[in-house]
Design a protein around this motif. Structure first.
Motif, PDB file in Angstrom:
ATOM      1  N   GLY A  73       0.815  -1.207   0.000  1.00 56.28           N
ATOM      2  CA  GLY A  73       0.000   0.000   0.000  1.00 56.28           C
ATOM      3  C   GLY A  73       0.847   1.255   0.000  1.00 56.28           C
ATOM      4  N   PRO A  74       0.207   2.429  -0.012  1.00 52.85           N
ATOM      5  CA  PRO A  74       0.939   3.699  -0.054  1.00 52.85           C
ATOM      6  C   PRO A  74       1.801   3.914   1.193  1.00 52.85           C
ATOM      7  N   VAL A  75       3.024   4.386   0.993  1.00 54.71           N
ATOM      8  CA  VAL A  75       3.931   4.649   2.107  1.00 54.71           C
ATOM      9  C   VAL A  75       3.375   5.743   3.008  1.00 54.71           C
ATOM     10  N   ALA A  76       2.676   6.698   2.423  1.00 58.52           N
ATOM     11  CA  ALA A  76       2.154   7.838   3.182  1.00 58.52           C
ATOM     12  C   ALA A  76       0.695   7.655   3.584  1.00 58.52           C
ATOM     13  N   PHE A  77       0.221   6.416   3.652  1.00 57.59           N
ATOM     14  CA  PHE A  77      -1.206   6.210   3.897  1.00 57.59           C
ATOM     15  C   PHE A  77      -1.662   6.812   5.222  1.00 57.59           C
ATOM     16  N   VAL A  78      -0.934   6.577   6.311  1.00 51.04           N
ATOM     17  CA  VAL A  78      -1.379   7.057   7.621  1.00 51.04           C
ATOM     18  C   VAL A  78      -1.475   8.582   7.637  1.00 51.04           C
ATOM     19  N   GLU A  79      -0.519   9.254   7.008  1.00 45.75           N
ATOM     20  CA  GLU A  79      -0.497  10.723   7.018  1.00 45.75           C
ATOM     21  C   GLU A  79      -1.550  11.322   6.085  1.00 45.75           C
ATOM     22  N   GLU A  80      -1.877  10.624   5.008  1.00 45.73           N
ATOM     23  CA  GLU A  80      -2.746  11.207   3.976  1.00 45.73           C
ATOM     24  C   GLU A  80      -3.916  10.293   3.627  1.00 45.73           C
ATOM     25  N   TRP A  81      -4.403   9.515   4.590  1.00 48.16           N
ATOM     26  CA  TRP A  81      -5.387   8.481   4.284  1.00 48.16           C
ATOM     27  C   TRP A  81      -6.663   8.983   3.591  1.00 48.16           C
ATOM     28  N   PRO A  82      -7.205  10.192   3.885  1.00 46.96           N
ATOM     29  CA  PRO A  82      -8.462  10.565   3.226  1.00 46.96           C
ATOM     30  C   PRO A  82      -8.366  10.615   1.696  1.00 46.96           C
ATOM     31  N   ARG A  83      -7.182  10.946   1.172  1.00 45.88           N
ATOM     32  CA  ARG A  83      -7.090  11.051  -0.284  1.00 45.88           C
ATOM     33  C   ARG A  83      -6.936   9.699  -0.966  1.00 45.88           C
ATOM     34  N   PHE A  84      -6.647   8.651  -0.197  1.00 46.66           N
ATOM     35  CA  PHE A  84      -6.458   7.334  -0.799  1.00 46.66           C
ATOM     36  C   PHE A  84      -7.733   6.497  -0.830  1.00 46.66           C
ATOM     37  N   LEU A  85      -8.672   6.743   0.064  1.00 45.97           N
ATOM     38  CA  LEU A  85      -9.858   5.902   0.144  1.00 45.97           C
ATOM     39  C   LEU A  85     -10.908   6.343  -0.872  1.00 45.97           C
ATOM     40  N   PRO A  86     -11.530   5.396  -1.579  1.00 40.25           N
ATOM     41  CA  PRO A  86     -12.518   5.752  -2.605  1.00 40.25           C
ATOM     42  C   PRO A  86     -13.807   6.301  -1.988  1.00 40.25           C
ATOM     43  N   GLU A  87     -14.501   7.140  -2.748  1.00 36.82           N
ATOM     44  CA  GLU A  87     -15.761   7.727  -2.290  1.00 36.82           C
ATOM     45  C   GLU A  87     -16.868   7.402  -3.287  1.00 36.82           C
ATOM     46  N   ALA A  88     -18.052   7.129  -2.765  1.00 43.85           N
ATOM     47  CA  ALA A  88     -19.200   6.820  -3.615  1.00 43.85           C
ATOM     48  C   ALA A  88     -19.752   8.104  -4.224  1.00 43.85           C
ATOM     49  N   PRO A  89     -20.312   8.039  -5.444  1.00 39.51           N
ATOM     50  CA  PRO A  89     -20.821   9.253  -6.097  1.00 39.51           C
ATOM     51  C   PRO A  89     -22.159   9.744  -5.550  1.00 39.51           C
ATOM     52  N   VAL A  90     -22.920   8.858  -4.883  1.00 39.72           N
ATOM     53  CA  VAL A  90     -24.249   9.229  -4.386  1.00 39.72           C
ATOM     54  C   VAL A  90     -24.261   9.094  -2.869  1.00 39.72           C
ATOM     55  N   ILE A  91     -24.563  10.187  -2.168  1.00 44.82           N
ATOM     56  CA  ILE A  91     -24.659  10.164  -0.705  1.00 44.82           C
ATOM     57  C   ILE A  91     -26.019  10.716  -0.314  1.00 44.82           C
ATOM     58  N   ARG A  92     -26.782   9.925   0.447  1.00 42.53           N
ATOM     59  CA  ARG A  92     -28.124  10.325   0.856  1.00 42.53           C
ATOM     60  C   ARG A  92     -28.280  10.195   2.359  1.00 42.53           C
ATOM     61  N   GLU A  93     -28.901  11.177   2.981  1.00 44.61           N
ATOM     62  CA  GLU A  93     -29.220  11.080   4.402  1.00 44.61           C
ATOM     63  C   GLU A  93     -30.530  10.308   4.582  1.00 44.61           C
ATOM     64  N   VAL A  94     -30.574   9.513   5.655  1.00 45.36           N
ATOM     65  CA  VAL A  94     -31.798   8.790   6.015  1.00 45.36           C
ATOM     66  C   VAL A  94     -32.450   9.562   7.152  1.00 45.36           C
ATOM     67  N   ALA A  95     -33.458  10.357   6.838  1.00 44.50           N
ATOM     68  CA  ALA A  95     -34.078  11.220   7.842  1.00 44.50           C
ATOM     69  C   ALA A  95     -35.070  10.438   8.687  1.00 44.50           C
ATOM     70  N   ALA A  96     -35.043  10.670   9.996  1.00 45.71           N
ATOM     71  CA  ALA A  96     -35.997  10.028  10.899  1.00 45.71           C
ATOM     72  C   ALA A  96     -37.396  10.550  10.614  1.00 45.71           C
ATOM     73  N   GLY A  97     -38.358   9.639  10.568  1.00 47.47           N
ATOM     74  CA  GLY A  97     -39.735  10.043  10.302  1.00 47.47           C
ATOM     75  C   GLY A  97     -40.442  10.601  11.515  1.00 47.47           C
ATOM     76  N   GLU A  98     -39.851  10.413  12.683  1.00 45.83           N
ATOM     77  CA  GLU A  98     -40.429  10.915  13.924  1.00 45.83           C
ATOM     78  C   GLU A  98     -39.312  11.123  14.927  1.00 45.83           C
ATOM     79  N   ALA A  99     -39.633  11.790  16.014  1.00 44.88           N
ATOM     80  CA  ALA A  99     -38.654  11.969  17.083  1.00 44.88           C
ATOM     81  C   ALA A  99     -38.702  10.782  18.033  1.00 44.88           C
TER      82      ALA A  99
END
Length: 435
Positions: free
Chosen positions: A317-343
């Motif tokens: 894996g990348p030598v700099a993974f621990v220092e720069e991990w957010p740029r190495f991990l893949p991200e999904a193109p669609v992000i949706r929140e699941v809103a609570a229907g009640e309190a």
């Protein structure tokens, strides 16, 4: 010995002798036992409860059907096994923390099974990282990084590899004796000085009742100990995900937050509890409490992160993974929140339903050979007892397509039950079992 004699004895309800089980393991490994005979053997073991001595004999025979590692290191060789759950990325925190405390961890892990995620799939969310190391590369990685997390090679417990495939199609997966022998044959092949078993209990686990979890934990501890490997087991809670995320890259992100001091939560606490057992048993701590404190310090100080970085680099894996991990991990193109229907307060979380929702997103396998999408899954999952307002997110869905996201939103809403009053929070560790 021949298969027909062994199978006839099983049909009569007779527990096989140690010699018969040793022959069976060899015959499974070298092909002298046919698929039909292997299926009959598995069914026979299901019907004839093995005494402890026979279960140990089967475990050792399956271990000895292949390569058993031997080590010449300046510290104890330790490992942990989890029976599987959701949001359970403890191995990825615990292995480097143990290494930072002076232990060596040659962890043979698995891939996702059913609704549960697999440690190897999570690691492979890191670009370039390899889990199929040969014996020499494994030894080098363990010696230099203190830990390696790898797949079992074809030379490790080949009898189990053959029997496991047969069990999957013959309805014999649930046998306590076969589960125990399968788990421990691979773990004992690592050449361990100590083992801790994390037996999950709850909605996200395979074991739904305390009685079933305790029975498995007891079988694993007594068999490992009888086979010459000191072992303890913790029955731990799986009524909610360990980390608030499910999915390979999303769980890796939780691991890195814990290792880099951002937020450890239950992930850090469970790693400390399991690691404390191992350090105490190996003489690296006076008791489990001191061992847990050492593991927690290794995580909070960054020592575990440094070991994790070494391991990642040695596994490609990348030598700099621990220092720069957010740029190495893949991200999904669609992000949706699941809103609570009640309190209300979060009263129940159906962990198995959440895990299956991730599989439907493409984050797990429905059949062997399915491609896994490392980017998809669930993040920011609410915790039991948490108060949520109407419209507040219960979780965030990460999907490859809108249609998949919509289905996952519905699944999450159905999996989370709200109530007017907050429930009593479950303990992280329900029970400890020792020889």
């Amino acid at each position: 010995m021949e298969a027909r004699a062994l199978l006839s004895a099983l049909r009569r309800g007779e527990a096989p002798t140690g010699d018969a089980l040793a022959w069976a393991a060899e015959a499974l490994a070298d092909g002298r036992m046919s698929d039909a005979q292997a299926g009959a053997f598995a069914m026979g073991i299901c019907r004839v409860a093995l005494p402890e001595s026979a279960r140990t004999a089967l475990t050792l025979a399956m271990r000895d059907s292949g390569e058993v590692l031997r080590w010449d290191l300046d510290g104890p060789v330790l490992d942990k096994h989890s029976t599987g759950g959701v949001g359970d990325c403890v191995s990825l925190v615990l292995a480097p923390a143990l290494a930072a405390c002076g232990a060596y961890v040659p962890m043979i892990s698995g891939r996702g099974l059913g609704h549960t995620g697999g440690t190897l799939d999570k690691l492979e969310a890191i670009p370039g990282l390899r889990v199929d190391l040969d014996a020499q590369r494994l030894r080098e990685t363990v010696a230099r990084a203190g830990a390696a997390i790898v797949a079992a090679s074809a030379r490790v417990a080949p009898a189990d590899r053959r029997l496991y495939a047969v069990r999957d199609v013959t309805g014999t997966v649930e046998s306590l004796d076969l589960i125990t022998a399968s788990i421990l044959s691979k773990k004992l092949a690592e050449g361990l000085d100590g083992l801790v078993l994390d037996v999950k209990l709850g909605s996200g686990a395979f074991m739904k009742t305390r009685e079933d979890a305790r029975a498995l934990a007891r079988a694993l501890v007594t068999t490992a100990t009888a086979a010459g490997c000191p072992a303890t087991a913790l029955v731990t809670d799986m009524s909610q995900p360990v980390a608030p995320a499910l999915g390979n890259a999303l769980e890796m992100a939780e691991v890195m937050r814990a290792l880099t001091g951002q937020e450890a939560g239950a992930l850090g606490a469970l790693s400390a509890a399991l690691g404390g057992e191992l350090l105490a048993g190996a003489g690296l701590a006076t008791d489990a409490a001191e061992g847990a404190a050492r593991i927690a310090e290794a995580i909070s100080s960054g020592a575990a992160a440094e070991r994790f970085g070494r391991m990642v680099a040695h596994q490609g894996g990348p030598v700099a993974f621990v220092e720069e991990w957010p740029r190495f991990l893949p991200e999904a193109p669609v992000i949706r929140e699941v809103a609570a229907g009640e309190a209300g307060h979060v009263a129940v979380i159906d962990g198995e339903a959440l895990g299956l929702a991730v599989v439907d997103l493409g984050g797990g396998r429905k059949v062997e050979g399915d491609r896994v999408d490392p980017a998809v899954g669930l993040s920011d999952v609410v915790r039991l007892g948490q108060r949520v307002a109407k419209g507040q997110p219960l979780a965030r869905v990460h999907a490859a397509r809108e249609s998949q996201a919509e289905a996952a939103v519905r699944a999450v809403r159905a999996a989370v039950t709200l109530a007017p009053e907050a429930p009593e929070p479950p303990p992280l560790v329900h029970e400890r079992l020792a020889p």
